[in-house]
Design an enzyme around this catalytic site. Structure first.
Site, PDB file in Angstrom:
ATOM      1  N   SER A  66      -1.011  -4.601 -12.145  1.00 54.70           N
ATOM      2  CA  SER A  66      -1.541  -5.383 -11.020  1.00 54.70           C
ATOM      3  C   SER A  66      -1.326  -4.711  -9.682  1.00 54.70           C
ATOM      4  O   SER A  66      -1.166  -5.371  -8.664  1.00 54.70           O
ATOM      5  CB  SER A  66      -0.880  -6.768 -10.996  1.00 54.70           C
ATOM      6  OG  SER A  66       0.461  -6.679 -10.536  1.00 54.70           O
ATOM      7  N   GLY A  67      -1.325  -3.375  -9.691  1.00 52.42           N
ATOM      8  CA  GLY A  67      -1.343  -2.666  -8.417  1.00 52.42           C
ATOM      9  C   GLY A  67      -2.720  -2.814  -7.785  1.00 52.42           C
ATOM     10  O   GLY A  67      -3.556  -3.593  -8.242  1.00 52.42           O
ATOM     11  N   GLY A 156      -1.120   3.373 -13.076  1.00 43.33           N
ATOM     12  CA  GLY A 156      -0.734   4.510 -12.254  1.00 43.33           C
ATOM     13  C   GLY A 156      -1.579   5.741 -12.520  1.00 43.33           C
ATOM     14  O   GLY A 156      -2.544   5.719 -13.294  1.00 43.33           O
ATOM     15  N   ASP A 197      -3.581  13.315  -3.928  1.00 46.67           N
ATOM     16  CA  ASP A 197      -2.951  12.596  -5.027  1.00 46.67           C
ATOM     17  C   ASP A 197      -2.054  13.457  -5.908  1.00 46.67           C
ATOM     18  O   ASP A 197      -1.370  12.931  -6.784  1.00 46.67           O
ATOM     19  CB  ASP A 197      -4.019  11.933  -5.901  1.00 46.67           C
ATOM     20  CG  ASP A 197      -4.649  10.731  -5.225  1.00 46.67           C
ATOM     21  OD1 ASP A 197      -4.211  10.382  -4.110  1.00 46.67           O
ATOM     22  OD2 ASP A 197      -5.579  10.137  -5.805  1.00 46.67           O
ATOM     23  N   ALA A 205      -7.184   7.517  -0.212  1.00 46.06           N
ATOM     24  CA  ALA A 205      -8.168   8.503   0.246  1.00 46.06           C
ATOM     25  C   ALA A 205      -7.936   8.898   1.693  1.00 46.06           C
ATOM     26  O   ALA A 205      -8.018  10.081   2.057  1.00 46.06           O
ATOM     27  CB  ALA A 205      -9.584   7.946   0.064  1.00 46.06           C
ATOM     28  N   HIS A 330     -12.061 -13.656  22.324  1.00 45.37           N
ATOM     29  CA  HIS A 330     -12.307 -14.948  21.676  1.00 45.37           C
ATOM     30  C   HIS A 330     -13.804 -15.210  21.619  1.00 45.37           C
ATOM     31  O   HIS A 330     -14.511 -14.937  22.595  1.00 45.37           O
ATOM     32  CB  HIS A 330     -11.625 -16.066  22.479  1.00 45.37           C
ATOM     33  CG  HIS A 330     -11.967 -17.437  21.983  1.00 45.37           C
ATOM     34  ND1 HIS A 330     -11.360 -17.990  20.879  1.00 45.37           N
ATOM     35  CD2 HIS A 330     -12.866 -18.357  22.443  1.00 45.37           C
ATOM     36  CE1 HIS A 330     -11.857 -19.206  20.681  1.00 45.37           C
ATOM     37  NE2 HIS A 330     -12.781 -19.451  21.615  1.00 45.37           N
TER      38      HIS A 330
END
Length: 351
Positions: A66-67, A156, A197, A205, A330
């Site tokens: 559940s990453g 992973g 990575d 990324a 706003h």
């Protein structure tokens, strides 16, 4: 293969060739990590690669992990109509996020019809032509075999560095898998850099792209800036979205900070009400002594766009006073960022 600093052996259709360069940047990326008992086959057991271009729509989907990747695909396929079950071995989903964010997301996903199993594990997977049987052990130790049409394994990544000669060169690993680099993306071998990575996380990324800039600046000999991983925003594109930067409340306390925490809900924001997006909240964590912004954590509509405001603030070493004195337009969702800061110091306006 990198045969020596500045030398690369390349195998081509024409034969072997040697390239020479003063500097080398390793950017070989990573691949999805397999479970030993659930090897991805692209048919019934998928990695994120197959899940992005699926051969068919799953009807009953099991997501292991559940990453960010696991939750993104679980949320997407749930929105598409699949019956989705998420199994996470830790005690909460999206475990790198602030605990309050994890609890809110779990409640939201369950409300959307998703099954979430934490403190649970997959004991066995049996994939056949028509589906998958998965033996799941729940948090109480009970085992049950359930049927699914497909499985996504999201446990992973594995860097692509095994066959490029790093061991022979003596390039130092960061852990069992990744290349160790300094703040300028340099390895311990002169002239060899690594980005993306194949290095230590977070595996994002935008982090990889920025590392490419840092490495190029360093090689060019100008005035390179350094990488501070604590100022890298993380975004999870589930429904509702999650975005964060810096320390969670728990990590800030572990690091020895006396903290002030502020929160503001989407239901208290006019733009969120007008959009029909009232689910979510924004949380900010400050050092009580210095007013330093330690972390910011969001869940809700378009928070992946909002987080950059806090990221800039952290990069500029902003304090609570700077943020409280800033004028926010706003009606916008960004007003919640202001209100969260004000809440941390007992000055919230619209709650």
């Amino acid at each position: 293969t990198i045969t020596a600093p500045g030398k690369i052996a390349v195998k081509t259709e024409k034969g072997d060739e040697e390239l020479e360069a003063k500097d080398i940047i390793i950017a070989t990326g990573a691949r999805a990590r397999d479970l030993p008992f659930a090897k991805a086959d692209g048919k019934r057991i998928w990695t994120y690669r197959t899940a992005m271009t699926p051969p068919e729509m799953p009807t009953k989907l099991l997501v292991i992990g559940s990453g960010a990747i696991g939750i993104e695909f679980a949320s997407f396929y749930n929105d598409m109509g699949a019956d989705v079950t998420v199994v996470e071995m830790l005690d909460r989903i999206v475990p790198v996020e602030d605990e309050e964010i994890s609890k809110f997301l779990e409640k939201s996903l369950k409300k959307q019809g998703m099954t979430i199993m934490t403190k649970a594990g997959i004991k066995a997977i049996d994939a056949g032509d028509k589906g998958v049987k998965a033996e799941i052990e729940d948090s109480k130790g009970n085992k049950e075999t359930l049927d699914f049409s497909h499985v996504i394994v999201a446990v992973g990544i594995q860097p692509n560095i095994e066959t490029i000669g790093l061991d022979q060169l003596g390039v130092q690993p960061d852990d069992r898998y990744h290349i160790k680099t300094d703040e300028y993306c340099r390895t311990n071998i002169e002239g060899i850099y690594a980005i993306g990575d194949c290095t230590a996380g977070p595996w994002l990324a935008h982090k990889a792209s920025h590392e490419g800039v840092i490495a190029a600046e360093t090689i060019a000999g100008g005035h390179p800036h350094t990488m501070d991983v604590n100022n890298i925003p993380g975004c999870t594109y589930c429904h509702p979205q999650i975005a964060s930067v810096g320390l969670t409340e728990a990590k800030a306390k572990e690091a020895g900070h006396d903290v002030k925490v502020g929160k503001f809900p989407f239901i208290g924001n006019g733009k969120a009400i007008a959009l029909g997006e009232t689910e979510g909240f924004i949380k900010t964590v400050f050092d009580a002594k210095t007013g330093e912004l330690l972390g910011a954590h969001m869940i809700g509509a378009e928070v992946t766009e909002l987080i950059q405001g806090y990221t800039i603030g952290k990069s500029l070493e902003t304090t609570e006073e700077d943020l409280m004195n800033t004028v926010f337009p706003h009606p916008t969702l960004s007003e919640m960022m202001h209100e969260s800061v004000l809440d941390a110091y007992g000055r919230v306006l619209h709650m």
